[in-house]
Motif scaffolding. Structure first.
Motif, PDB file in Angstrom:
ATOM      1  N   GLU A  82      48.059 -25.019 -17.244  1.00 27.57           N
ATOM      2  CA  GLU A  82      47.400 -24.594 -16.008  1.00 27.57           C
ATOM      3  C   GLU A  82      46.201 -23.703 -16.306  1.00 27.57           C
ATOM      4  OE1 GLU A  82      50.052 -23.129 -13.018  1.00 27.57           O
ATOM      5  OE2 GLU A  82      51.691 -24.453 -13.640  1.00 27.57           O
ATOM      6  N   THR A  83      45.457 -24.106 -17.327  1.00 30.61           N
ATOM      7  CA  THR A  83      44.241 -23.384 -17.712  1.00 30.61           C
ATOM      8  C   THR A  83      43.124 -24.398 -17.952  1.00 30.61           C
ATOM      9  OG1 THR A  83      44.835 -23.464 -20.061  1.00 30.61           O
ATOM     10  CG2 THR A  83      45.529 -21.506 -18.806  1.00 30.61           C
ATOM     11  N   PHE A  84      41.909 -23.899 -18.065  1.00 28.32           N
ATOM     12  CA  PHE A  84      40.770 -24.747 -18.372  1.00 28.32           C
ATOM     13  C   PHE A  84      40.430 -24.653 -19.859  1.00 28.32           C
ATOM     14  CE2 PHE A  84      40.303 -24.266 -13.814  1.00 28.32           C
ATOM     15  CZ  PHE A  84      39.903 -25.537 -13.424  1.00 28.32           C
ATOM     16  N   VAL A  85      40.015 -25.750 -20.421  1.00 25.48           N
ATOM     17  CA  VAL A  85      39.662 -25.820 -21.832  1.00 25.48           C
ATOM     18  C   VAL A  85      38.158 -26.019 -21.941  1.00 25.48           C
ATOM     19  CG1 VAL A  85      39.982 -27.058 -24.001  1.00 25.48           C
ATOM     20  CG2 VAL A  85      41.897 -26.809 -22.401  1.00 25.48           C
ATOM     21  N   ALA A  86      37.510 -25.154 -22.735  1.00 25.63           N
ATOM     22  CA  ALA A  86      36.056 -25.224 -22.911  1.00 25.63           C
ATOM     23  C   ALA A  86      35.759 -25.686 -24.339  1.00 25.63           C
ATOM     24  CB  ALA A  86      35.417 -23.866 -22.654  1.00 25.63           C
ATOM     25  N   PRO A  87      35.399 -26.959 -24.530  1.00 25.04           N
ATOM     26  CA  PRO A  87      35.129 -27.456 -25.877  1.00 25.04           C
ATOM     27  C   PRO A  87      33.811 -26.950 -26.468  1.00 25.04           C
ATOM     28  CG  PRO A  87      34.712 -29.169 -24.263  1.00 25.04           C
ATOM     29  CD  PRO A  87      35.281 -28.021 -23.516  1.00 25.04           C
ATOM     30  N   ARG A  88      32.975 -26.312 -25.651  1.00 26.28           N
ATOM     31  CA  ARG A  88      31.711 -25.756 -26.150  1.00 26.28           C
ATOM     32  C   ARG A  88      31.510 -24.358 -25.570  1.00 26.28           C
ATOM     33  NH1 ARG A  88      27.436 -30.124 -24.406  1.00 26.28           N
ATOM     34  NH2 ARG A  88      26.082 -28.622 -25.447  1.00 26.28           N
ATOM     35  N   SER A  89      30.830 -23.540 -26.319  1.00 22.38           N
ATOM     36  CA  SER A  89      30.712 -22.116 -25.952  1.00 22.38           C
ATOM     37  C   SER A  89      30.029 -21.913 -24.607  1.00 22.38           C
ATOM     38  CB  SER A  89      29.945 -21.372 -27.049  1.00 22.38           C
ATOM     39  OG  SER A  89      28.644 -21.935 -27.226  1.00 22.38           O
ATOM     40  N   SER A 101      39.208 -17.326 -10.077  1.00 24.31           N
ATOM     41  CA  SER A 101      39.077 -17.671  -8.652  1.00 24.31           C
ATOM     42  C   SER A 101      40.245 -18.511  -8.127  1.00 24.31           C
ATOM     43  CB  SER A 101      37.768 -18.434  -8.432  1.00 24.31           C
ATOM     44  OG  SER A 101      37.806 -19.698  -9.101  1.00 24.31           O
ATOM     45  N   GLY A 102      41.197 -18.852  -8.993  1.00 25.18           N
ATOM     46  CA  GLY A 102      42.342 -19.650  -8.561  1.00 25.18           C
ATOM     47  C   GLY A 102      42.081 -21.154  -8.562  1.00 25.18           C
ATOM     48  N   GLU A 103      41.026 -21.583  -9.222  1.00 27.25           N
ATOM     49  CA  GLU A 103      40.705 -23.008  -9.273  1.00 27.25           C
ATOM     50  C   GLU A 103      41.792 -23.802  -9.983  1.00 27.25           C
ATOM     51  OE1 GLU A 103      38.572 -26.438  -8.451  1.00 27.25           O
ATOM     52  OE2 GLU A 103      38.334 -24.384  -7.687  1.00 27.25           O
ATOM     53  N   ALA A 104      42.442 -23.195 -10.976  1.00 30.85           N
ATOM     54  CA  ALA A 104      43.501 -23.892 -11.710  1.00 30.85           C
ATOM     55  C   ALA A 104      44.657 -24.256 -10.781  1.00 30.85           C
ATOM     56  CB  ALA A 104      43.997 -23.024 -12.865  1.00 30.85           C
ATOM     57  N   VAL A 105      44.996 -23.354  -9.869  1.00 30.80           N
ATOM     58  CA  VAL A 105      46.070 -23.618  -8.920  1.00 30.80           C
ATOM     59  C   VAL A 105      45.691 -24.766  -7.995  1.00 30.80           C
ATOM     60  CG1 VAL A 105      47.458 -22.644  -7.046  1.00 30.80           C
ATOM     61  CG2 VAL A 105      46.860 -21.230  -9.024  1.00 30.80           C
ATOM     62  N   GLN A 107      43.585 -27.217  -8.604  1.00 29.68           N
ATOM     63  CA  GLN A 107      43.563 -28.473  -9.348  1.00 29.68           C
ATOM     64  C   GLN A 107      44.988 -28.987  -9.599  1.00 29.68           C
ATOM     65  OE1 GLN A 107      41.017 -30.215  -9.780  1.00 29.68           O
ATOM     66  NE2 GLN A 107      39.314 -28.784  -9.551  1.00 29.68           N
ATOM     67  N   LYS A 108      45.893 -28.084  -9.910  1.00 23.93           N
ATOM     68  CA  LYS A 108      47.292 -28.482 -10.104  1.00 23.93           C
ATOM     69  C   LYS A 108      47.866 -29.057  -8.812  1.00 23.93           C
ATOM     70  CE  LYS A 108      51.910 -26.777 -11.132  1.00 23.93           C
ATOM     71  NZ  LYS A 108      52.751 -25.584 -11.442  1.00 23.93           N
ATOM     72  N   ASN A 109      47.592 -28.415  -7.703  1.00 26.31           N
ATOM     73  CA  ASN A 109      48.096 -28.884  -6.417  1.00 26.31           C
ATOM     74  C   ASN A 109      47.538 -30.265  -6.077  1.00 26.31           C
ATOM     75  OD1 ASN A 109      49.485 -28.297  -3.734  1.00 26.31           O
ATOM     76  ND2 ASN A 109      47.377 -28.652  -3.054  1.00 26.31           N
ATOM     77  N   TYR A 110      46.265 -30.481  -6.371  1.00 26.68           N
ATOM     78  CA  TYR A 110      45.660 -31.782  -6.087  1.00 26.68           C
ATOM     79  C   TYR A 110      46.327 -32.883  -6.923  1.00 26.68           C
ATOM     80  CZ  TYR A 110      42.378 -35.615  -5.780  1.00 26.68           C
ATOM     81  OH  TYR A 110      41.822 -36.840  -5.582  1.00 26.68           O
TER      82      TYR A 110
END
Length: 293
Positions: A82-89, A101-105, A107-110
């Motif tokens: 339930e986190t975002f992964v950033a492959p580039r800096s 901002s709660g975007e992970a929540v 996205q999980k709900n969607y």
């Protein structure tokens, strides 16, 4: 889609409004990413891919939300953590901002609710098309006696199928060359897999039954087909058959010609007898004269 719009007459209007809102979102965020990557000039592309998987047997749900910029990964959502992964800096700033901002929540709900609900609905309404299964016709093909033997399956649906060679029921890997799944004109699919004949050179034909071709399609029983020399269709057999037929035809023509010739000879003889005038009646006077002499 017809069933969905019958159930929800406002479906297209709703989706249109969502798309218009997304357009504004893409415009704003494309400019942000361009500045982060210091690529403010020229044309660029921001991409978003969202999807979900649902196992109707176990109930397990999986999904993904990924963003790309100019064809390269930029940031992605990991459902398990339930986190975002950033492959580039350059995407780390976005990662922290969205997680705060709660975007992970959201996205999980969607993924686990709305996406799966639509998936189930599409499966239900489109079952006759989406869930249909058609089994193939499996054949063995070979160009020449030294060519690879091809196991060819055609007419199956859907395209999520497997075709492979086996020996005593175990999948073969050595000497095997799998082909691609190709579409047929009727909407079904075909595929083939080759087996190098050198692996059979030391195997007598009566033992070829140890080899076979396996077709697998989810939701239906496996389709094994044992290999047998008589089942192999090849150009060599066609040529042999053509020669055999040609010889048979030639012999037949010769026999007919001989019969016609013999019949003609008999006919000529019969005709000659008919055309020869009958012997004339004997001259009575000459007979009498000969007799008196």
């Amino acid at each position: 889609m017809k069933r969905i719009t019958e159930e929800d007459p406002q479906y297209w209007d709703t989706q249109t409004q969502i798309s218009l809102n997304n357009e504004q979102w893409y415009k704003v965020n494309t400019e942000i990413v361009k500045q982060r990557l210091n690529q403010t000039e020229g044309s660029h592309m921001l991409q978003r891919m969202v999807g979900c998987e649902w196992d109707d047997e176990t109930g397990d749900i999986n999904g993904w939300v990924q963003y790309g910029f100019d064809g390269e990964d930029f940031i992605a959502f990991d459902l398990k953590t339930e986190t975002f992964v950033a492959p580039r800096s350059e995407a780390v700033i976005t990662k922290h901002k969205w997680e705060r901002s709660g975007e992970a929540v959201r996205q999980k709900n969607y993924i686990t609710h709305r996406c799966v609900e639509y998936l189930k609905k599409y499966l239900k309404y489109g079952q006759s098309t989406i869930m249909r299964k058609e089994l193939p016709l499996v054949s063995f093909l070979q160009k020449t006696p030294s060519s690879p033997v091809t196991c060819h399956a055609t007419g199956f649906y859907p395209d999520r199928a497997m075709l492979f060679w086996t020996k005593d029921g175990v999948e073969l890997h050595e000497g095997v060359d799998p082909g691609e799944i190709l579409p047929n004109h009727d909407g079904t699919f075909q595929m083939s897999v080759d087996l190098d004949m050198s692996h059979l050179s030391s195997v007598p034909p009566e033992d070829w039954g140890h080899f076979g071709c396996m077709f697998q399609l989810s939701g239906v029983p496996d389709m094994p087909t044992k290999l047998h020399p008589d089942l192999i269709m090849s150009n060599a057999k066609k040529n042999t058959d053509a020669v055999t037929v040609g010889v048979a035809v030639a012999v037949g023509v010769l026999v007919v010609a001989l019969l016609l010739a013999a019949g003609f000879v008999v006919y000529r003889k019969c005709k000659a007898k008919q055309l020869t005038p009958p012997p004339s009646e004997p001259d009575v006077d000459k007979v009498l004269m000969k007799a008196s002499t």
